[in-house]
Scaffold this active site. Structure first.
Site, PDB file in Angstrom:
ATOM      1  N   ASP A  10       0.870  -1.170   0.000  1.00 38.43           N
ATOM      2  CA  ASP A  10       0.000   0.000   0.000  1.00 38.43           C
ATOM      3  C   ASP A  10       0.909   1.223   0.000  1.00 38.43           C
ATOM      4  O   ASP A  10       2.118   1.110   0.271  1.00 38.43           O
ATOM      5  CB  ASP A  10      -0.885  -0.036   1.245  1.00 38.43           C
ATOM      6  N   ASP A  12      -0.229   5.224   0.792  1.00 39.89           N
ATOM      7  CA  ASP A  12      -0.531   6.232   1.810  1.00 39.89           C
ATOM      8  C   ASP A  12      -0.719   5.577   3.175  1.00 39.89           C
ATOM      9  O   ASP A  12      -1.548   4.676   3.345  1.00 39.89           O
ATOM     10  CB  ASP A  12      -1.797   7.001   1.437  1.00 39.89           C
TER      11      ASP A  12
END
Length: 224
Positions: A10, A12
């Site tokens: 991932d 953010d």
């Protein structure tokens, strides 16, 4: 020869801390419609979802046209902030870049991204941080249903040719972990992101980047 493994990140809240720009852009989107922005914790709890899903959660009482305008305002404001701040817009968490470089140097490890960002947003972040060529697969919200639908992970597996039992998803939200589980891959949750680590339900939790390598080795050996 060691079988290839795929490490999917991932972005953010996991690799970079983009909350300042997310909150500022969200504030602009709500202000443009004369609305009060939800609390910081509520906004950050939805980071990782696609923007339509995010605004449905945060402004579901508004009509579809209003939410579409809010998404457009958010995207413009976020892009302007990134243009103004460059790499400072979404700085790496301490140790993140070094961890990426170490993994990239392993012959048996491929790297990928599965993010709720748009492709344009991801490309700009990769350019700003000098990450070109590091990721063998880039999966974004432009091309897939929102997390936790497993489509992004499945596409990354298909693109790299790595089997699910040799893949690990790394993220900071329950959306990431549920996506990993739905795709049949192992998961590592990070303790520094936008959702409490205790509620992630990941196979492993790491509290700093030094813990990544042993967690990866343990999971890819255990599930091989």
């Amino acid at each position: 020869m060691t079988e290839l493994r795929l490490v999917i990140f991932d972005v953010d809240g996991t690799l970079v801390d983009s909350q300042a720009d997310i909150l500022a852009a969200m504030g602009a989107a709500f202000a443009a419609e004369g609305l009060e922005m939800p609390a910081r914790e509520r906004v950050l709890s939805g980071v990782g979802l696609s923007l339509p899903e995010t605004f449905l959660r945060l402004a579901g009482e508004q009509g579809q046209d209003t939410r579409a305008r809010m998404i457009a305002t958010y995207c413009t404001a976020y892009a302007d902030l990134r243009q103004a701040h460059g790499p400072r817009s979404s700085p790496f968490y301490p140790g993140a870049r070094a961890a990426l470089d170490r993994l990239a140097g392993e012959e048996h490890t491929l790297l990928a991204v599965a993010t709720g960002k748009s492709r344009r947003g991801l490309d700009r972040l990769i350019e700003a941080h000098g990450l070109e060529g590091l990721f063998h697969s880039r999966q974004t919200a432009d091309d897939h249903p929102s997390k936790p639908n497993p489509a992004m992970i499945r596409a990354a597996l298909d693109e790299t040719g790595v089997a699910a039992h040799r893949a690990v998803m790394i993220g900071d939200t329950r959306f990431d972990i549920d996506m990993a589980r739905a795709a049949g891959v192992a998961s590592i949750g990070v303790a520094w992101g936008y959702q409490p680590a205790a509620g992630l339900g990941a196979d492993r939790i790491i509290h700093d980047w030094a813990g990544l390598a042993p967690a990866l080795d343990d999971l890819t050996e255990t599930i091989s």
